[in-house]
Design an enzyme around this catalytic site. Structure first.
Site, short mmCIF file in Angstrom:
data_model
loop_
_atom_site.label_atom_id
_atom_site.label_comp_id
_atom_site.label_asym_id
_atom_site.label_seq_id
_atom_site.Cartn_x
_atom_site.Cartn_y
_atom_site.Cartn_z
N HIS A 51 -7.47 0.66 -6.43
CA HIS A 51 -7.67 -0.15 -5.22
C HIS A 51 -8.37 -1.44 -5.63
O HIS A 51 -9.55 -1.66 -5.32
CB HIS A 51 -8.52 0.64 -4.23
CG HIS A 51 -8.48 0.11 -2.81
ND1 HIS A 51 -7.77 -1.01 -2.45
CD2 HIS A 51 -9.08 0.56 -1.67
CE1 HIS A 51 -7.92 -1.23 -1.15
NE2 HIS A 51 -8.71 -0.30 -0.67
N CYS A 66 -16.63 2.09 0.94
CA CYS A 66 -15.41 1.33 1.23
C CYS A 66 -14.84 1.62 2.61
O CYS A 66 -13.95 0.90 3.07
CB CYS A 66 -14.36 1.60 0.15
SG CYS A 66 -13.99 3.34 -0.10
N ASP A 110 -17.57 7.30 -1.42
CA ASP A 110 -16.32 7.27 -0.68
C ASP A 110 -16.10 8.66 -0.12
O ASP A 110 -16.79 9.62 -0.49
CB ASP A 110 -15.17 6.86 -1.63
CG ASP A 110 -13.85 6.60 -0.90
OD1 ASP A 110 -13.85 6.52 0.34
OD2 ASP A 110 -12.82 6.49 -1.60
N ARG A 114 -13.95 -8.16 2.32
CA ARG A 114 -12.53 -7.92 2.07
C ARG A 114 -11.71 -9.14 2.48
O ARG A 114 -10.75 -9.52 1.82
CB ARG A 114 -12.04 -6.68 2.84
CG ARG A 114 -12.65 -5.35 2.41
CD ARG A 114 -12.27 -5.00 0.99
NE ARG A 114 -10.83 -5.00 0.79
CZ ARG A 114 -10.02 -4.00 1.14
NH1 ARG A 114 -10.51 -2.89 1.69
NH2 ARG A 114 -8.72 -4.08 0.90
N GLN A 168 -10.32 -3.88 -3.12
CA GLN A 168 -11.61 -3.37 -2.68
C GLN A 168 -12.70 -3.74 -3.69
O GLN A 168 -13.80 -4.16 -3.33
CB GLN A 168 -11.54 -1.85 -2.52
CG GLN A 168 -12.86 -1.20 -2.11
CD GLN A 168 -13.30 -1.59 -0.72
OE1 GLN A 168 -12.56 -1.41 0.25
NE2 GLN A 168 -14.50 -2.14 -0.60
N ARG A 203 0.88 -1.19 0.00
CA ARG A 203 0.00 0.00 0.00
C ARG A 203 0.91 1.22 0.00
O ARG A 203 1.66 1.45 0.95
CB ARG A 203 -0.91 -0.01 1.24
CG ARG A 203 -1.67 1.29 1.45
CD ARG A 203 -2.68 1.18 2.58
NE ARG A 203 -3.86 0.49 2.12
CZ ARG A 203 -5.11 0.83 2.44
NH1 ARG A 203 -5.34 1.88 3.20
NH2 ARG A 203 -6.12 0.14 2.01
#
Length: 306
Positions: A130, A266, A226, A294, A133, A103
């Site tokens: 991402h 998310c 988001d 996830r 996700q 990340r």
């Protein structure tokens, strides 16, 4: 999923349509009790330069449930924080661990790791994408409706990394995807063009980018949002509020969606900004199922690349 063994996942479009659908099937199987393979001799390295709750914990728990080992490579306690070249770090970690989830900020750093490592490199979030996700997002839609192809996903808010992967992922599985964002905050045109090309190739699904959140939401089965300021943009948060105010996911906006529509986020969420407390805590919210997925989606990914 042996065709994914040893491969990198730097972006969601590294997967074919068939491979993404197979990952969703595997994630479903793992969620309902398939123990998966024994990875007791395998190690997952986590190299995270950005804060994380869901990604870090879900990857760690997934690997533990597969009986493997997790090594948390905090940058501040490794030579990364002292400026060791990415190329050197990559070549050393390649000799120690079996898979590396990263990340970071720049997609180019991820690509450098992939160039110098033989082990699989997984994008655990960059400023561009991402993908992990998105796999969980699509799993959540599939659980709710029994399918993904032919449905419509609407993303409302900042055209950020989550929006990018979502557009590409929806196109890969044959979902219509609409992104509503203010001028100046639209998704990257290169990603939009890529999503359009994939959608045309897979089943000619719809890819729409607009400034009109009401038009984008109309009749959609999944409404997604988001935060308005992503990690690294915190200094812009207050200035963005008036720009994004009309893009809030609230009951008024949800009334325009399909009557069976679900709400996705998310996380972390800022109640009262991009989404109201009433909506995220309401009957249409699948946010907590999405967060749980996830774990299962990333477990499916680990099983596949290892």
């Amino acid at each position: 999923m042996s065709n994914l063994k040893g491969r990198d996942l730097l972006g969601i479009a590294d997967l074919s349509s068939d491979e993404l659908n197979q990952l969703l099937t595997l994630a479903k199987s793992l969620k309902v009790g398939d123990p998966g393979p024994d990875f007791s001799q395998k190690s997952l390295g986590l190299l995270f330069k950005k804060a994380s709750t869901r990604t870090r914990v879900s990857f760690s728990v997934a690997m533990h449930q597969l009986r493997g080992h997790v090594i948390d490579l905090y940058p501040n306690v490794t030579q990364v924080s002292r400026g060791e070249p990415v190329e050197d770090t990559a070549r050393v970690l390649d000799r120690y661990v079996d898979v590396l989830a990263i990340r970071t900020f720049d997609q180019s750093e991820l690509e450098t790791f992939a160039k110098y490592c033989q082990i699989p490199i997984i994008n655990a979030l960059t400023d561009l994408e991402h993908p992990c996700q998105t796999i969980a997002d699509l799993q959540t839609v599939a659980e709710t409706f029994g399918k993904v192809a032919g449905l419509t996903m609407t993303y409302v808010g900042d055209g950020n990394n989550v929006a990018h992967s979502l557009m590409l992922g929806c196109a890969l599985v044959g979902m219509n995807v609409r992104v509503a964002a203010p001028a100046g905050f639209l998704p990257d045109p290169t990603i939009v063009a890529q999503a359009e090309a994939i959608a045309k190739q897979v089943n000619n699904s719809e890819v729409i980018v607009t400034n009109d959140p009401k038009a984008a939401v109309e009749g959609a089965q999944a409404i997604y949002t988001d935060v308005w300021a992503s990690m690294g943009q915190e200094s812009e948060a207050d200035d963005r509020i008036p720009v994004f105010k009309s893009y809030q996911v609230n009951q008024e906006l949800m009334a325009l969606a399909d009557k069976e529509a679900i709400v996705l986020h998310c996380l972390p969420a800022h109640r009262g900004e991009e989404i109201t407390a009433e909506v995220i805590e309401g009957a249409q919210s699948r946010v907590w199922d999405q967060a749980e997925n996830r774990l299962h989606a990333q477990k499916a990914l680990l099983v596949s690349v290892l």
